[in-house]
Design an enzyme around this catalytic site. Structure first.
Site, PDB file in Angstrom:
ATOM      1  N   HIS A  55      28.542  43.829  11.365  1.00 41.16           N
ATOM      2  CA  HIS A  55      28.036  44.063  12.707  1.00 41.16           C
ATOM      3  C   HIS A  55      26.842  43.149  12.986  1.00 41.16           C
ATOM      4  O   HIS A  55      26.354  42.443  12.098  1.00 41.16           O
ATOM      5  CB  HIS A  55      27.644  45.529  12.873  1.00 41.16           C
ATOM      6  N   GLU A  57      23.699  43.719  13.476  1.00 38.89           N
ATOM      7  CA  GLU A  57      22.502  43.975  12.688  1.00 38.89           C
ATOM      8  C   GLU A  57      22.632  43.401  11.277  1.00 38.89           C
ATOM      9  O   GLU A  57      21.684  42.827  10.732  1.00 38.89           O
ATOM     10  CB  GLU A  57      22.243  45.488  12.608  1.00 38.89           C
ATOM     11  N   ARG A 192      43.070  36.670  31.956  1.00 39.29           N
ATOM     12  CA  ARG A 192      44.091  37.385  31.195  1.00 39.29           C
ATOM     13  C   ARG A 192      43.775  37.400  29.705  1.00 39.29           C
ATOM     14  O   ARG A 192      44.015  38.396  29.020  1.00 39.29           O
ATOM     15  CB  ARG A 192      45.462  36.731  31.421  1.00 39.29           C
ATOM     16  N   GLU A 266      52.779  47.712  46.496  1.00 36.45           N
ATOM     17  CA  GLU A 266      52.949  49.159  46.326  1.00 36.45           C
ATOM     18  C   GLU A 266      52.237  49.648  45.071  1.00 36.45           C
ATOM     19  O   GLU A 266      51.574  50.691  45.077  1.00 36.45           O
ATOM     20  CB  GLU A 266      54.436  49.509  46.251  1.00 36.45           C
ATOM     21  N   LEU A 268      49.649  48.171  43.491  1.00 37.17           N
ATOM     22  CA  LEU A 268      48.211  48.066  43.717  1.00 37.17           C
ATOM     23  C   LEU A 268      47.704  49.204  44.604  1.00 37.17           C
ATOM     24  O   LEU A 268      46.665  49.816  44.318  1.00 37.17           O
ATOM     25  CB  LEU A 268      47.880  46.719  44.360  1.00 37.17           C
ATOM     26  N   SER A 269      48.447  49.495  45.653  1.00 35.41           N
ATOM     27  CA  SER A 269      48.050  50.575  46.557  1.00 35.41           C
ATOM     28  C   SER A 269      48.063  51.919  45.849  1.00 35.41           C
ATOM     29  O   SER A 269      47.252  52.807  46.147  1.00 35.41           O
ATOM     30  CB  SER A 269      48.984  50.618  47.774  1.00 35.41           C
TER      31      SER A 269
END
Length: 324
Positions: A55, A57, A192, A266, A268-269
């Site tokens: 990590h 640290e 992407r 459709e 996306l909506s």
């Protein structure tokens, strides 16, 4: 310089370092760490390079020169995300910080992951270390917005994305048409590469046959998902019930932290129907106009424009939810 300004200065460096792990740290969060001696000198830096490895640290402490080891007990370590307190693929970073004996720890934001979430901070304070939390908190949360959304909302971070004509259509009289430029197409593929999965509806998949890959950029292809009742995204999908909550549950179980929804209108909506089903919107507007076709989705009332980039004749506009 006041202490707050000093803390923000080094936390910005943590964020800068963390971004180096954008591709390889996943599914772990991007984290940066900076160790500063009492006289203000940076004696160690590190970031989380790759999932399964050290990590931030750990790497920061490893970079400290032998001659500077004695300075640690009077030093401050800055970390963009709360140090972990559990055994995963690597030992707890909170325990390492305690063993190294630094006098102060500055944390950008609390880790939402259930096995950490405040426990790392408690481990440090219980050891008598001075801990400051929330320095550049907004920026640190933005850095790992996908990781945080996944853990707090039990679903992936969702970006809704479409490209439309100047007069608001997605196609040319219901026939596919190229609206992106070579530059904006490249940027789309770059995006992407930064997301875990990409989704389209059945009509878009059958009509446009999009490849949904990163052929114009370097990086991993996102996982391809199509909403199609004839070919369910998972065996348990029940299209007689709302599909998006089922999709989110499945993606969470699959460990998918981020999702691009690219169409069609459709689909996306459908995501826009519920304010809790999306996080960000990216709209590319081309200079081209057409006489008719599929109307682009209508933006919700609760959005604010956060960014506007111009690439030749095309404009890319980013939207986020208005904060109450």
């Amino acid at each position: 310089m006041e202490q707050r300004e000093i803390d923000e200065k080094f936390m910005r460096r943590c964020i800068q370092l963390a971004l180096n792990g954008r591709q390889n740290a996943k599914p772990n969060p991007m984290v940066g760490a900076v160790i500063v001696s009492r006289d203000g000198r940076v004696i160690g830096e590190g970031y989380h390079v790759r999932c399964g490895e050290g990590h931030a640290e750990v790497n920061a402490f490893a970079s400290v020169k032998p001659d500077d080891e004695a300075l640690l007990r009077e030093s401050t370590i800055y970390v963009s995300l709360e140090p972990c307190s559990h055994y995963g693929r690597t030992p707890p970073c909170a325990d390492l910080i305690v063993r190294k004996g630094v006098r102060r720890v500055v944390v950008g934001c609390v880790d939402p992951f259930a096995k950490v979430h405040g426990r790392g901070i408690k481990r440090l304070t219980d050891a008598g270390i001075d801990v400051t939390v929330g320095v550049l908190e907004r920026e640190c949360k933005e850095l790992n917005k996908r990781f945080i959304t996944f853990n707090e909302r039990q679903r992936p971070y969702v970006l809704l994305k479409w490209c439309m004509t100047a007069n608001g259509y997605l196609d040319d009289n219901f026939s596919p048409t190229m609206l992106s430029t070579p530059v904006t197409q490249m940027l789309s593929h770059k995006l992407r590469a930064e997301y875990d999965a990409i989704l389209v509806g059945r009509v878009t998949a059958e009509r446009d046959r999009p490849r949904l890959d990163v052929r114009h950029w370097s990086g991993p292809n996102p996982r391809r998902i199509v909403i199609d009742r004839n070919r369910p995204f998972c065996p348990s999908a029940d299209f007689s019930r709302p599909v998006i909550p089922q999709l989110f549950a499945w993606l969470h179980d699959e460990g998918v932290q981020s999702l691009i929804v690219e169409g069609g209108a459709e689909t996306l909506s459908g995501f826009l129907q519920n304010n809790d089903w999306w996080d960000e919107i990216r709209v590319e507007v081309a200079a081209k106009t057409v006489t008719g076709g599929t109307r682009a989705p209508r933006l919700p009332d609760n959005v604010v424009q956060t960014r506007r980039d111009i690439y030749g004749d095309n404009v890319i506009i980013y939207y986020a939810k208005r904060q109450e």
